[in-house]
Design an enzyme around this catalytic site. Structure first.
Site, PDB file in Angstrom:
ATOM      1  N   TYR A  97     -30.418 -18.651 -43.388  1.00 47.63           N
ATOM      2  CA  TYR A  97     -31.372 -18.209 -42.370  1.00 47.63           C
ATOM      3  C   TYR A  97     -32.146 -19.401 -41.832  1.00 47.63           C
ATOM      4  O   TYR A  97     -32.417 -19.497 -40.636  1.00 47.63           O
ATOM      5  CB  TYR A  97     -32.338 -17.167 -42.958  1.00 47.63           C
ATOM      6  CG  TYR A  97     -31.647 -15.874 -43.313  1.00 47.63           C
ATOM      7  CD1 TYR A  97     -31.405 -14.905 -42.345  1.00 47.63           C
ATOM      8  CD2 TYR A  97     -31.222 -15.623 -44.616  1.00 47.63           C
ATOM      9  CE1 TYR A  97     -30.759 -13.713 -42.659  1.00 47.63           C
ATOM     10  CE2 TYR A  97     -30.585 -14.438 -44.945  1.00 47.63           C
ATOM     11  CZ  TYR A  97     -30.354 -13.486 -43.970  1.00 47.63           C
ATOM     12  OH  TYR A  97     -29.711 -12.324 -44.283  1.00 47.63           O
TER      13      TYR A  97
ATOM     14  N   ASN B  60     -28.444  -6.762 -35.626  1.00 52.61           N
ATOM     15  CA  ASN B  60     -27.238  -7.143 -34.890  1.00 52.61           C
ATOM     16  C   ASN B  60     -26.414  -5.887 -34.575  1.00 52.61           C
ATOM     17  O   ASN B  60     -25.929  -5.227 -35.487  1.00 52.61           O
ATOM     18  CB  ASN B  60     -26.422  -8.124 -35.738  1.00 52.61           C
ATOM     19  CG  ASN B  60     -25.073  -8.456 -35.144  1.00 52.61           C
ATOM     20  OD1 ASN B  60     -24.776  -8.161 -33.995  1.00 52.61           O
ATOM     21  ND2 ASN B  60     -24.229  -9.078 -35.961  1.00 52.61           N
TER      22      ASN B  60
ATOM     23  N   CYS C 250     -22.844 -11.874 -38.571  1.00 53.97           N
ATOM     24  CA  CYS C 250     -24.068 -11.941 -39.368  1.00 53.97           C
ATOM     25  C   CYS C 250     -23.762 -11.953 -40.862  1.00 53.97           C
ATOM     26  O   CYS C 250     -24.602 -12.375 -41.658  1.00 53.97           O
ATOM     27  CB  CYS C 250     -25.010 -10.788 -39.004  1.00 53.97           C
ATOM     28  SG  CYS C 250     -24.290  -9.153 -39.111  1.00 53.97           S
ATOM     29  N   HIS C 251     -22.542 -11.545 -41.240  1.00 53.73           N
ATOM     30  CA  HIS C 251     -22.162 -11.602 -42.655  1.00 53.73           C
ATOM     31  C   HIS C 251     -22.047 -13.039 -43.155  1.00 53.73           C
ATOM     32  O   HIS C 251     -22.061 -13.270 -44.356  1.00 53.73           O
ATOM     33  CB  HIS C 251     -20.834 -10.851 -42.883  1.00 53.73           C
ATOM     34  CG  HIS C 251     -19.679 -11.414 -42.122  1.00 53.73           C
ATOM     35  ND1 HIS C 251     -19.434 -11.092 -40.797  1.00 53.73           N
ATOM     36  CD2 HIS C 251     -18.699 -12.273 -42.485  1.00 53.73           C
ATOM     37  CE1 HIS C 251     -18.346 -11.727 -40.387  1.00 53.73           C
ATOM     38  NE2 HIS C 251     -17.886 -12.463 -41.394  1.00 53.73           N
TER      39      HIS C 251
ATOM     40  N   GLU D  58     -12.425 -14.118 -45.364  1.00 53.03           N
ATOM     41  CA  GLU D  58     -12.483 -15.403 -44.671  1.00 53.03           C
ATOM     42  C   GLU D  58     -12.397 -16.585 -45.625  1.00 53.03           C
ATOM     43  O   GLU D  58     -12.397 -17.737 -45.186  1.00 53.03           O
ATOM     44  CB  GLU D  58     -13.779 -15.501 -43.856  1.00 53.03           C
ATOM     45  CG  GLU D  58     -13.861 -14.487 -42.744  1.00 53.03           C
ATOM     46  CD  GLU D  58     -15.132 -14.612 -41.922  1.00 53.03           C
ATOM     47  OE1 GLU D  58     -15.860 -15.619 -42.071  1.00 53.03           O
ATOM     48  OE2 GLU D  58     -15.385 -13.700 -41.124  1.00 53.03           O
TER      49      GLU D  58
END
Length: 182
Positions: A109, A132, A140-141, A167
């Site tokens: 953040y 979001n 946002c993950h 990912e």
């Protein structure tokens, strides 16, 4: 102002999703089945002052569904579909910055706050992240705590964990542990 808002539903490895698009592009994704997803979509429409009611429209969301399916199949790392953001100027700034986080990487953040020139707005970044309207597409993950902990996610930490694992993101904590939110 949008004239129509078409929604569709789809199954995914993280559960059902509700997608909604205007004629300008995708504007909403909810981690939910159709019944609950439509309830939250109606509330979102009121909050964003869209002034329109969603109607079932699979065709308007076809490209988004296809790209999301490719993402879950490991065949897509970057989305290239039109999106429309409804939010405050600050939220839009944060969401646009989130789009810059590369696939398989994470940011804190604080990193996001520094990137948008708002170094003291870490909590506000968290609030914008939480609101979001297009998760997965606006990643946002990929935002984690400064200490490397997986903190908060609108869809739940298990979904965040699934997306980061998909990912192969390098998170400094073990993903399988259930550490407390810090």
């Amino acid at each position: 102002m949008a004239k129509e808002l078409g929604y569709t539903t789809m199954e995914s490895p993280i559960g059902p999703l509700v997608l909604a698009s205007t004629e300008e592009g995708l504007c909403y994704i909810e981690f939910a089945d159709e019944e609950y997803g439509l309830e939250t979509l109606h509330r979102w429409c009121k909050k964003t002052f869209l002034g329109i009611s969603p109607e079932r429209d699979d065709a308007i969301n076809e490209t988004a569904k296809m790209q999301i399916n490719e993402y879950f199949a490991g065949e897509r790392q970057k989305f290239d579909l039109p999106i429309v953001l409804y939010g405050t100027p600050f939220q839009k700034t944060v969401w646009n910055e989130l789009k810059n986080i590369p696939y398989g990487e994470t940011r804190s953040y604080k990193d996001i706050a520094l990137a948008i020139g708002a170094s003291k707005a870490v909590r506000a970044i968290g609030g914008a992240n939480n609101r979001n309207p297009i998760p997965i597409i606006i990643p946002c993950h990929r935002v984690i705590g400064s200490n490397g902990a997986m903190v908060g996610y609108g869809g739940g930490l298990s979904i965040k964990e699934h997306l980061l694992t998909l990912e192969d993101a390098q998170v400094s904590m073990q993903l399988s542990s259930n550490s407390a939110v810090r």
